[in-house]
Enzyme design. Structure first.
Site, PDB file in Angstrom:
ATOM      1  N   GLY A 160       0.794  -1.221   0.000  1.00  0.00           N
ATOM      2  CA  GLY A 160       0.000   0.000   0.000  1.00  0.00           C
ATOM      3  C   GLY A 160       0.822   1.264   0.000  1.00  0.00           C
ATOM      4  N   GLY A 219       8.288  -5.871  -8.690  1.00  0.00           N
ATOM      5  CA  GLY A 219       9.212  -4.841  -9.166  1.00  0.00           C
ATOM      6  C   GLY A 219      10.665  -5.277  -9.044  1.00  0.00           C
ATOM      7  CB  SER A 273      10.619   3.783  -1.815  1.00  0.00           C
ATOM      8  OG  SER A 273      10.397   3.182  -0.556  1.00  0.00           O
ATOM      9  CD  GLU A 291       2.757   7.804 -11.209  1.00  0.00           C
ATOM     10  OE1 GLU A 291       2.742   7.311 -12.338  1.00  0.00           O
ATOM     11  OE2 GLU A 291       1.765   8.346 -10.681  1.00  0.00           O
ATOM     12  N   GLY A 292       5.438   3.493  -9.053  1.00  0.00           N
ATOM     13  CA  GLY A 292       6.083   2.183  -9.197  1.00  0.00           C
ATOM     14  C   GLY A 292       5.034   1.079  -9.170  1.00  0.00           C
ATOM     15  CG  HIS A 293       2.948   0.321  -5.534  1.00  0.00           C
ATOM     16  ND1 HIS A 293       3.229   1.414  -4.751  1.00  0.00           N
ATOM     17  CD2 HIS A 293       3.476  -0.744  -4.881  1.00  0.00           C
ATOM     18  CE1 HIS A 293       3.882   1.019  -3.669  1.00  0.00           C
ATOM     19  NE2 HIS A 293       4.052  -0.269  -3.714  1.00  0.00           N
TER      20      HIS A 293
HETATM   21  P1  AMP Z   1       5.814  -2.687  -1.673  1.00  0.00           P
HETATM   22  O1  AMP Z   1       4.467  -2.061  -1.545  1.00  0.00           O
HETATM   23  O2  AMP Z   1       6.951  -1.747  -1.379  1.00  0.00           O
HETATM   24  O3  AMP Z   1       5.931  -3.996  -0.949  1.00  0.00           O
HETATM   25  O4  AMP Z   1       5.992  -3.036  -3.203  1.00  0.00           O
HETATM   26  C1  AMP Z   1       5.060  -3.826  -3.882  1.00  0.00           C
HETATM   27  C2  AMP Z   1       5.612  -4.176  -5.256  1.00  0.00           C
HETATM   28  O5  AMP Z   1       5.877  -2.972  -5.972  1.00  0.00           O
HETATM   29  C3  AMP Z   1       6.945  -4.940  -5.165  1.00  0.00           C
HETATM   30  O6  AMP Z   1       6.968  -5.946  -6.170  1.00  0.00           O
HETATM   31  C4  AMP Z   1       7.957  -3.863  -5.435  1.00  0.00           C
HETATM   32  O7  AMP Z   1       9.167  -4.354  -6.004  1.00  0.00           O
HETATM   33  C5  AMP Z   1       7.214  -2.992  -6.429  1.00  0.00           C
HETATM   34  N1  AMP Z   1       7.787  -1.641  -6.430  1.00  0.00           N
HETATM   35  C6  AMP Z   1       7.950  -0.819  -5.353  1.00  0.00           C
HETATM   36  N2  AMP Z   1       8.565   0.314  -5.735  1.00  0.00           N
HETATM   37  C7  AMP Z   1       8.807   0.203  -7.053  1.00  0.00           C
HETATM   38  C8  AMP Z   1       9.432   1.041  -8.029  1.00  0.00           C
HETATM   39  N3  AMP Z   1       9.933   2.234  -7.720  1.00  0.00           N
HETATM   40  N4  AMP Z   1       9.487   0.601  -9.292  1.00  0.00           N
HETATM   41  C9  AMP Z   1       8.987  -0.614  -9.633  1.00  0.00           C
HETATM   42  N5  AMP Z   1       8.396  -1.441  -8.782  1.00  0.00           N
HETATM   43  C10 AMP Z   1       8.301  -1.048  -7.509  1.00  0.00           C
END
Ligand code: AMP
Length: 281
Positions: free
Chosen positions: A30, A146, A184, A34-36
């Protein structure tokens, strides 16, 4: 649709399967950015229906880590997912996911030892447990992760292979801010000065990449380039700087195959990670 129970997810998935629809899945903690979004959009483009889970997973945080402080905003996340084209958002409470007397662990030995695993000993066991549970609940055709969390991606691919889980794991490139900082949810912890200092991660990796493009192969020297750059930033403290075989994640002395160059750096109290893969073929 926003749901909180495993039962609701299973019912929806069953209905979609009856219609012969394919399902993509994106696991997240959560506070989406933009990465998500890039993961969700890729899932939307490759599947008939997309499920996103939003779950700050307690089992992947160590005792002194930021489980309590981790940012949460499910209303905003739900709107974000819908906007990106997701069909179902699963936001369970920890009690929905874990029995108090659970005794099953999922560990991918070897790959979980180095890099973040060396610094966060319980982390990948928690990740593997929760991801295997989600894959059993959602039963997607494809799941999207990611490359930002490169070690996690390698571990999940191995887990799925070793446990014969019927899903395709798809890695997606790192999405960055305009100035290079990898997006992040933890960037929200940074003060204005720390936000500027955090650029040292992408900057140091860029320098290393340039040196490698120019033919440098000795990993000790490449790591020195990264270390000097980080040491020159007063608010930064390196947690690790590693150059490993991109598949086995074992450290290498010289770059003879594709390698993952991965770093974790404390900016003040906030621990940030970044990486790139240097490919020889
Ligand atoms: P998280 O919510 O941080 O656990 O991330 C969930 C998913 O989003 C994971 O597979 C991460 O690797 C991916 N993710 C997080 N930040 C990025 C980013 N900047 N670029 C690409 N994928 C991302």
């Amino acid at each position: 649709m926003l749901v909180n129970t495993i039962k609701e997810v299973r019912e929806q998935v069953k209905a979609w399967r009856k219609e012969g629809l394919s399902i993509g899945y994106v696991p997240t903690m959560g506070f989406l950015h933009e990465g998500h979004k890039s993961l969700i959009e890729k899932a939307v483009s490759e599947n008939d229906r997309v499920v996103v889970s939003v779950f700050v997973n307690p089992t992947q945080f160590g005792p002194n880590e930021d489980f309590e402080d981790y940012p949460r905003d499910i209303e905003k996340d739900y709107a974000f997912c819908t906007e990106a084209g997701a069909n179902l958002v699963f936001n369970p409470e920890p009690e929905e996911m874990y029995f108090p007397d659970k005794c099953t662990t999922v560990n991918v030995e070897g790959l979980s030892k180095g890099l973040c695993g060396a610094k966060r000993p319980v982390h990948f066991g928690g990740v593997c447990l929760v991801v295997s549970k989600f894959l059993n609940i959602v039963t997607p055709d494809r799941a999207y992760f990611g490359e930002k969390d490169a070690q996690q991606l390698a571990i999940i691919k191995r887990m799925v292979r070793d446990l014969s889980i019927d899903v395709e794991i798809i890695g997606c490139p790192i999405v960055r801010e305009n100035d290079g900082l990898a997006k992040s949810s933890r960037n929200t912890y940074l003060s204005e000065d720390e936000r500027k200092a955090a650029l040292v991660l992408s900057r140091s990796l860029k320098k290393a990449n340039e040196a490698m493009e120019n033919g440098l192969r000795c990993t000790k020297e490449i790591k020195n380039i990264i270390e000097s750059e980080i040491n020159a930033e007063p608010l930064a403290k390196a947690d690790y700087i590693e150059i490993v075989d991109s598949e086995t994640l074992q450290p290498v002395e010289s770059v003879e195959k594709n390698v993952l160059v991965a770093i974790a750096v404390f900016i003040g109290k906030t621990r940030l990670i970044d990486n790139f893969t240097f490919r020889l073929n």
